[in-house]
Design a protein around this motif. Structure first.
Motif, PDB file in Angstrom:
ATOM      1  N   ALA A   1      37.495  45.054  17.132  1.00 19.43           N
ATOM      2  CA  ALA A   1      38.254  44.962  15.835  1.00 19.43           C
ATOM      3  C   ALA A   1      38.007  43.741  15.131  1.00 19.43           C
ATOM      4  CB  ALA A   1      39.603  45.415  15.916  1.00 19.43           C
ATOM      5  N   GLY A   2      37.436  42.752  15.724  1.00 16.80           N
ATOM      6  CA  GLY A   2      37.169  41.418  15.217  1.00 16.80           C
ATOM      7  C   GLY A   2      38.429  40.357  15.388  1.00 16.80           C
ATOM      8  N   ASN A   3      39.599  40.986  16.274  1.00 19.57           N
ATOM      9  CA  ASN A   3      40.590  40.024  16.424  1.00 19.57           C
ATOM     10  C   ASN A   3      40.210  38.891  17.439  1.00 19.57           C
ATOM     11  OD1 ASN A   3      42.166  41.695  14.905  1.00 19.57           O
ATOM     12  ND2 ASN A   3      42.536  43.259  16.662  1.00 19.57           N
ATOM     13  N   PHE A   4      39.243  39.021  18.252  1.00 13.21           N
ATOM     14  CA  PHE A   4      38.740  37.875  19.181  1.00 13.21           C
ATOM     15  C   PHE A   4      37.532  37.752  19.044  1.00 13.21           C
ATOM     16  CE2 PHE A   4      42.982  39.620  20.436  1.00 13.21           C
ATOM     17  CZ  PHE A   4      43.473  38.342  21.117  1.00 13.21           C
ATOM     18  N   ASP A   5      36.896  36.715  19.430  1.00 11.30           N
ATOM     19  CA  ASP A   5      35.598  36.418  19.238  1.00 11.30           C
ATOM     20  C   ASP A   5      34.712  36.804  20.443  1.00 11.30           C
ATOM     21  OD1 ASP A   5      35.838  34.610  17.087  1.00 11.30           O
ATOM     22  OD2 ASP A   5      36.777  33.135  18.466  1.00 11.30           O
ATOM     23  N   LYS A   6      35.191  36.743  21.771  1.00 10.79           N
ATOM     24  CA  LYS A   6      34.622  37.430  22.726  1.00 10.79           C
ATOM     25  C   LYS A   6      35.778  38.085  23.720  1.00 10.79           C
ATOM     26  CE  LYS A   6      30.405  34.617  22.518  1.00 10.79           C
ATOM     27  NZ  LYS A   6      30.784  34.869  21.103  1.00 10.79           N
ATOM     28  N   GLY A   7      35.373  38.405  24.905  1.00 13.97           N
ATOM     29  CA  GLY A   7      36.271  39.207  25.941  1.00 13.97           C
ATOM     30  C   GLY A   7      35.599  38.888  27.280  1.00 13.97           C
TER      31      GLY A   7
ATOM     32  N   ALA B   1      31.586  40.587  32.096  1.00 15.33           N
ATOM     33  CA  ALA B   1      32.489  41.091  33.061  1.00 15.33           C
ATOM     34  C   ALA B   1      31.823  40.701  34.474  1.00 15.33           C
ATOM     35  CB  ALA B   1      32.341  42.532  33.121  1.00 15.33           C
ATOM     36  N   PHE B   2      32.730  40.509  35.430  1.00 15.59           N
ATOM     37  CA  PHE B   2      32.199  40.045  36.740  1.00 15.59           C
ATOM     38  C   PHE B   2      33.226  40.453  37.924  1.00 15.59           C
ATOM     39  CE2 PHE B   2      33.742  36.085  34.505  1.00 15.59           C
ATOM     40  CZ  PHE B   2      35.130  35.932  35.348  1.00 15.59           C
ATOM     41  N   GLY B   3      32.817  40.384  39.025  1.00 13.31           N
ATOM     42  CA  GLY B   3      33.607  41.078  40.163  1.00 13.31           C
ATOM     43  C   GLY B   3      34.381  39.854  41.112  1.00 13.31           C
ATOM     44  N   SER B   4      35.498  39.962  41.247  1.00 13.56           N
ATOM     45  CA  SER B   4      36.158  38.946  42.260  1.00 13.56           C
ATOM     46  C   SER B   4      35.764  39.287  43.553  1.00 13.56           C
ATOM     47  CB  SER B   4      37.923  39.189  41.936  1.00 13.56           C
ATOM     48  OG  SER B   4      38.237  40.501  42.213  1.00 13.56           O
ATOM     49  N   ARG B   5      35.453  40.468  43.852  1.00 14.72           N
ATOM     50  CA  ARG B   5      34.712  40.704  45.210  1.00 14.72           C
ATOM     51  C   ARG B   5      33.559  40.200  45.562  1.00 14.72           C
ATOM     52  NH1 ARG B   5      37.853  46.491  46.184  1.00 14.72           N
ATOM     53  NH2 ARG B   5      39.977  45.666  46.633  1.00 14.72           N
ATOM     54  N   VAL B   6      32.920  39.790  44.242  1.00  9.43           N
ATOM     55  CA  VAL B   6      31.487  39.718  44.417  1.00  9.43           C
ATOM     56  C   VAL B   6      30.971  38.138  44.377  1.00  9.43           C
ATOM     57  CG1 VAL B   6      29.191  40.056  43.251  1.00  9.43           C
ATOM     58  CG2 VAL B   6      30.946  41.854  43.226  1.00  9.43           C
ATOM     59  N   ILE B   7      31.862  37.437  43.536  1.00 10.03           N
ATOM     60  CA  ILE B   7      31.570  36.101  43.337  1.00 10.03           C
ATOM     61  C   ILE B   7      32.919  35.309  43.474  1.00 10.03           C
ATOM     62  CG2 ILE B   7      29.698  36.338  41.763  1.00 10.03           C
ATOM     63  CD1 ILE B   7      31.469  35.628  39.445  1.00 10.03           C
ATOM     64  N   GLY B   8      32.950  33.905  43.674  1.00  4.48           N
ATOM     65  CA  GLY B   8      33.994  33.202  43.732  1.00  4.48           C
ATOM     66  C   GLY B   8      34.312  32.459  42.555  1.00  4.48           C
ATOM     67  N   ILE B   9      35.490  31.508  42.505  1.00  2.07           N
ATOM     68  CA  ILE B   9      35.745  30.996  41.319  1.00  2.07           C
ATOM     69  C   ILE B   9      34.979  30.126  40.603  1.00  2.07           C
ATOM     70  CG2 ILE B   9      37.293  29.291  42.469  1.00  2.07           C
ATOM     71  CD1 ILE B   9      37.853  31.239  39.024  1.00  2.07           C
ATOM     72  N   GLU B  10      34.357  29.226  41.462  1.00  2.20           N
ATOM     73  CA  GLU B  10      33.398  28.170  41.031  1.00  2.20           C
ATOM     74  C   GLU B  10      32.054  28.871  40.278  1.00  2.20           C
ATOM     75  OE1 GLU B  10      34.201  25.106  40.336  1.00  2.20           O
ATOM     76  OE2 GLU B  10      36.317  25.651  41.383  1.00  2.20           O
TER      77      GLU B  10
ATOM     78  N   HIS C   1      39.771  26.950  24.575  1.00  3.30           N
ATOM     79  CA  HIS C   1      39.824  28.205  23.955  1.00  3.30           C
ATOM     80  C   HIS C   1      41.241  28.582  23.866  1.00  3.30           C
ATOM     81  CE1 HIS C   1      35.387  27.970  23.813  1.00  3.30           C
ATOM     82  NE2 HIS C   1      35.600  27.802  25.095  1.00  3.30           N
ATOM     83  N   GLU C   2      41.495  29.596  22.834  1.00  5.80           N
ATOM     84  CA  GLU C   2      42.709  30.348  22.868  1.00  5.80           C
ATOM     85  C   GLU C   2      42.441  31.446  23.560  1.00  5.80           C
ATOM     86  OE1 GLU C   2      45.187  32.630  19.387  1.00  5.80           O
ATOM     87  OE2 GLU C   2      44.345  30.884  19.075  1.00  5.80           O
ATOM     88  N   VAL C   3      43.241  31.909  24.625  1.00  6.76           N
ATOM     89  CA  VAL C   3      43.196  32.907  25.356  1.00  6.76           C
ATOM     90  C   VAL C   3      44.245  33.901  25.342  1.00  6.76           C
ATOM     91  CG1 VAL C   3      42.574  33.700  27.682  1.00  6.76           C
ATOM     92  CG2 VAL C   3      41.799  31.692  27.160  1.00  6.76           C
TER      93      VAL C   3
ATOM     94  N   ALA D   1      39.750  37.538  24.444  1.00  7.93           N
ATOM     95  CA  ALA D   1      40.714  38.349  25.278  1.00  7.93           C
ATOM     96  C   ALA D   1      40.313  38.459  26.550  1.00  7.93           C
ATOM     97  CB  ALA D   1      40.512  39.740  24.273  1.00  7.93           C
ATOM     98  N   ILE D   2      41.282  38.589  27.581  1.00  3.01           N
ATOM     99  CA  ILE D   2      40.956  38.718  28.834  1.00  3.01           C
ATOM    100  C   ILE D   2      41.666  39.770  29.519  1.00  3.01           C
ATOM    101  CG2 ILE D   2      42.557  37.006  29.487  1.00  3.01           C
ATOM    102  CD1 ILE D   2      40.256  36.052  31.707  1.00  3.01           C
ATOM    103  N   GLY D   3      41.010  40.562  30.255  1.00 12.22           N
ATOM    104  CA  GLY D   3      41.824  41.660  31.182  1.00 12.22           C
ATOM    105  C   GLY D   3      41.397  41.933  32.501  1.00 12.22           C
ATOM    106  N   SER D   4      41.836  42.649  33.338  1.00  7.58           N
ATOM    107  CA  SER D   4      41.523  42.856  34.764  1.00  7.58           C
ATOM    108  C   SER D   4      42.154  44.030  35.301  1.00  7.58           C
ATOM    109  CB  SER D   4      41.850  41.567  35.571  1.00  7.58           C
ATOM    110  OG  SER D   4      43.065  41.682  35.857  1.00  7.58           O
ATOM    111  N   ASP D   5      41.657  44.313  36.419  1.00  5.28           N
ATOM    112  CA  ASP D   5      42.485  45.469  37.194  1.00  5.28           C
ATOM    113  C   ASP D   5      43.282  44.764  38.114  1.00  5.28           C
ATOM    114  OD1 ASP D   5      40.728  44.991  39.026  1.00  5.28           O
ATOM    115  OD2 ASP D   5      39.941  46.905  39.225  1.00  5.28           O
TER     116      ASP D   5
END
Length: 147
Positions: free
Chosen positions: A56-62, A106-115, A28-30, A5-9
């Motif tokens: 709830a166990g619907n996803f292995d990780k987030g 979790a990580f910050g898009s203002r802190v680290i780059g994509i690589e 992976h299934e996302v 499962a993935i989410g952001s602001d």
């Protein structure tokens, strides 16, 4: 592989599709729990959504992304059964799985780059919980959570 499962602001919205693509390429299934626009929004909404699905166990990780990763991880950690870690480097991500059996990254898009984000995700997903002495500590954390 895994269901993730993935989410952001709104701040993490630009990095999120790149992470989804990376995870999909790894097999992976996302599922994306939002948001789907860059319009200003509140990170607790998405931290909670992803955390509830993982708990709830619907996803292995987030995986959660906001400006720093801090606020969204704090929100996720309010959900019973969640052990979310905010990481800006791969070593802590790896050890968080091995020793703390974290289930949300979790990580910050203002802190680290994509690589760097990809390196962190890789280390976190491939590390396995060691159990043993660490299992007792996870039990202790759960007892704190239940009281």
């Amino acid at each position: 592989m895994m269901k993730i499962a993935i989410g952001s602001d709104h701040v993490g919205i630009e990095m999120k599709p790149q992470i989804i693509e990376f995870l999909t390429e790894l097999g992976h299934e996302v599922t994306d729990f939002g948001p789907d626009s860059s319009e200003r929004t509140d990170y607790p909404i998405y931290g909670k959504k992803v955390a509830e699905e993982v708990a709830a166990g619907n996803f292995d990780k987030g995986i959660l992304i906001c400006g720093t990763g801090v606020g969204i991880s704090i929100s996720a950690n309010k959900v019973k059964g969640i052990r979310a870690i905010v990481c800006s480097e791969p070593y802590s991500a790896k050890l968080s799985r091995m020793h703390n059996n974290t289930n949300i990254l979790a990580f910050g898009s203002r802190v680290i780059g994509i690589e760097l984000a990809k390196m962190i995700v890789t280390e976190w997903l491939t590390a396995e919980f060691e159990g043993g002495r660490h299992a007792n500590r996870i039990k202790m954390i759960s007892e704190i959570e239940n009281n």
